[in-house]
Design a protein around this motif. Structure first.
Motif, PDB file in Angstrom:
ATOM      1  N   VAL B  21       0.863  -1.179   0.000  1.00 49.81           N
ATOM      2  CA  VAL B  21       0.000   0.000   0.000  1.00 49.81           C
ATOM      3  C   VAL B  21       0.903   1.233   0.000  1.00 49.81           C
ATOM      4  CG1 VAL B  21      -1.764   1.295   1.263  1.00 49.81           C
ATOM      5  CG2 VAL B  21      -1.875  -1.204   1.176  1.00 49.81           C
ATOM      6  N   THR B  23       1.134   5.266   0.114  1.00 56.14           N
ATOM      7  CA  THR B  23       0.360   6.442   0.523  1.00 56.14           C
ATOM      8  C   THR B  23       1.136   7.704   0.202  1.00 56.14           C
ATOM      9  OG1 THR B  23      -0.680   5.196   2.310  1.00 56.14           O
ATOM     10  CG2 THR B  23      -0.834   7.588   2.431  1.00 56.14           C
ATOM     11  N   ALA B  81       6.115  10.125   1.150  1.00 56.85           N
ATOM     12  CA  ALA B  81       5.251   8.957   0.989  1.00 56.85           C
ATOM     13  C   ALA B  81       5.592   7.886   2.012  1.00 56.85           C
ATOM     14  CB  ALA B  81       5.397   8.382  -0.408  1.00 56.85           C
ATOM     15  N   ALA B  82       4.692   6.904   2.116  1.00 61.57           N
ATOM     16  CA  ALA B  82       4.951   5.715   2.925  1.00 61.57           C
ATOM     17  C   ALA B  82       4.511   4.485   2.156  1.00 61.57           C
ATOM     18  CB  ALA B  82       4.194   5.786   4.257  1.00 61.57           C
ATOM     19  N   TYR B  84       3.675   0.412   2.759  1.00 57.78           N
ATOM     20  CA  TYR B  84       3.367  -0.531   3.835  1.00 57.78           C
ATOM     21  C   TYR B  84       3.164  -1.927   3.268  1.00 57.78           C
ATOM     22  CZ  TYR B  84       1.700  -2.441   8.143  1.00 57.78           C
ATOM     23  OH  TYR B  84       1.596  -3.203   9.271  1.00 57.78           O
ATOM     24  N   THR B  86       2.439  -5.989   4.357  1.00 58.28           N
ATOM     25  CA  THR B  86       1.975  -6.799   5.479  1.00 58.28           C
ATOM     26  C   THR B  86       1.674  -8.234   5.070  1.00 58.28           C
ATOM     27  OG1 THR B  86       0.347  -6.959   7.279  1.00 58.28           O
ATOM     28  CG2 THR B  86      -0.448  -6.058   5.225  1.00 58.28           C
ATOM     29  N   PHE B  91       0.736 -11.440  11.440  1.00 64.36           N
ATOM     30  CA  PHE B  91       0.956 -10.192  12.178  1.00 64.36           C
ATOM     31  C   PHE B  91       2.349  -9.629  11.919  1.00 64.36           C
ATOM     32  CE2 PHE B  91      -2.540 -12.155  14.457  1.00 64.36           C
ATOM     33  CZ  PHE B  91      -3.378 -11.083  14.660  1.00 64.36           C
ATOM     34  N   MET B  95       6.739  -0.686   7.528  1.00 66.21           N
ATOM     35  CA  MET B  95       6.407   0.602   6.929  1.00 66.21           C
ATOM     36  C   MET B  95       7.706   1.332   6.626  1.00 66.21           C
ATOM     37  SD  MET B  95       5.884   4.206   7.439  1.00 66.21           S
ATOM     38  CE  MET B  95       6.241   4.418   9.172  1.00 66.21           C
ATOM     39  N   GLY B  98       9.484   7.869   3.346  1.00 71.29           N
ATOM     40  CA  GLY B  98      10.594   8.584   2.727  1.00 71.29           C
ATOM     41  C   GLY B  98      10.134   9.367   1.513  1.00 71.29           C
ATOM     42  N   ARG B 138      13.552   6.915   4.738  1.00 74.18           N
ATOM     43  CA  ARG B 138      14.203   7.684   5.802  1.00 74.18           C
ATOM     44  C   ARG B 138      13.932   7.042   7.161  1.00 74.18           C
ATOM     45  NH1 ARG B 138      14.643  13.586   5.031  1.00 74.18           N
ATOM     46  NH2 ARG B 138      13.890  13.770   7.170  1.00 74.18           N
ATOM     47  N   ARG B 139      12.746   6.454   7.283  1.00 70.22           N
ATOM     48  CA  ARG B 139      12.358   5.850   8.554  1.00 70.22           C
ATOM     49  C   ARG B 139      11.671   4.529   8.254  1.00 70.22           C
ATOM     50  NH1 ARG B 139       9.210   9.854  10.486  1.00 70.22           N
ATOM     51  NH2 ARG B 139       7.305   8.733  10.065  1.00 70.22           N
ATOM     52  N   LYS B 141       9.711   1.184  10.076  1.00 73.93           N
ATOM     53  CA  LYS B 141       9.147   0.641  11.318  1.00 73.93           C
ATOM     54  C   LYS B 141       8.554  -0.717  11.001  1.00 73.93           C
ATOM     55  CE  LYS B 141       6.316   1.942  15.291  1.00 73.93           C
ATOM     56  NZ  LYS B 141       5.446   2.974  15.872  1.00 73.93           N
ATOM     57  N   TRP B 143       6.799  -4.601  12.466  1.00 75.93           N
ATOM     58  CA  TRP B 143       6.052  -5.318  13.492  1.00 75.93           C
ATOM     59  C   TRP B 143       6.174  -6.809  13.213  1.00 75.93           C
ATOM     60  CZ3 TRP B 143       4.617  -0.947  11.045  1.00 75.93           C
ATOM     61  CH2 TRP B 143       4.204   0.143  11.808  1.00 75.93           C
ATOM     62  N   PHE B 146       3.685  -9.117  18.360  1.00 75.10           N
ATOM     63  CA  PHE B 146       3.314  -7.920  19.107  1.00 75.10           C
ATOM     64  C   PHE B 146       4.511  -7.015  19.362  1.00 75.10           C
ATOM     65  CE2 PHE B 146      -0.057 -10.934  20.257  1.00 75.10           C
ATOM     66  CZ  PHE B 146      -1.117 -10.215  19.731  1.00 75.10           C
TER      67      PHE B 146
END
Lengths: 154, 154
Positions: B21, B23, B81-82, B84, B86, B91, B95, B98, B138-139, B141, B143, B146
């Motif tokens: 996805v 964004t 933008a980002a 993602y 999954t 789970f 993301m 940048g 740039r970043r 993250k 998962w 949990f």
């Protein structure tokens, strides 16, 4: 496509998607996306089905998240967001962009509560870390196969 | 978690996800999300696998989209933008936020080209409507179960 058939198509995607990706916008202007539990998924949340069948809620978007999370802080600063639901194998997807509202009314937070959520919120449905967030859609865009369709909520 | 094990975990999610996805942020400040073909998926794009194994490309994000699309116009105005990825059942998610770059170098656009993309770009790999877009993270993250993990690209 009529409004009615558009809404039926979108609601069907929301009801079938395994997850939902919620994107907010950080103070640095970069979007920030994460997957959340899809409380629209009929198989996972059968007790909520009737609620979404209500005409006013057919494109309704509600999430649960920890009150203490970074995303709640982001939402308080900037409530503009997008929720994206997809069934990738079938090339079906729907995006709802709009404004987020943090819901504190126990009549609503208790309604969404699921018994097994104590794994996220050990103190139960009155855990101060248990939040419900609602997206008020302004623009909805869907894809079914190769046909995009766009809908503006009046 | 070491940088190396973080990158391995994230790259694995990107390689397994069915869709991605993307964004962007519209001129009205609302995020705009859509699913795109996941060119990182190893099963769908085996010919690209070696490319991502190259150390410089292990968290690399490349998309294809129509040059004439609304998203290309949005990207020219605001490249933040980002992306993602999954694997909802497990789970696992990652993301990458940048800046997007529209790639016009034929050495790169021809490299990504797949024979069956004539269904999107009838004129083939030199179709002026065929674009490759790259996200420079740039970043990051991620998962896994949990456990969230965060990584800033230096």
């Amino acid at each position: 496509m009529s409004d009615e058939s558009f809404i039926t198509l979108c609601a069907g995607i929301m009801d079938d998607a395994e997850a939902v990706v919620l994107t907010t916008v950080g103070s640095d202007g970069y979007p920030h996306s994460r997957a959340l539990l899809n409380l629209r998924n009929r198989a996972a949340y059968p007790s909520l089905g009737d609620f979404y069948d209500n005409e006013a809620n057919r494109l309704g978007v509600w999430f649960t998240t920890n009150t203490s999370s970074a995303k709640i802080a982001e939402i308080r600063e900037n409530g503009k967001a997008a929720a994206y639901y997809t069934v990738p194998r079938e090339f079906r997807g729907v995006m709802l962009a709009g404004d987020l509202e943090i819901i504190e009314d126990p009549a609503i937070t208790h309604f969404f509560w699921q018994e097994n959520w104590t794994m996220y919120y050990p103190k139960g449905k009155d855990d101060p870390d248990y939040s419900i967030v609602r997206l008020h859609p302004r623009r909805v865009k869907g894809w079914a196969g190769f046909k995009p369709f766009l809908f503006t909520v009046s």
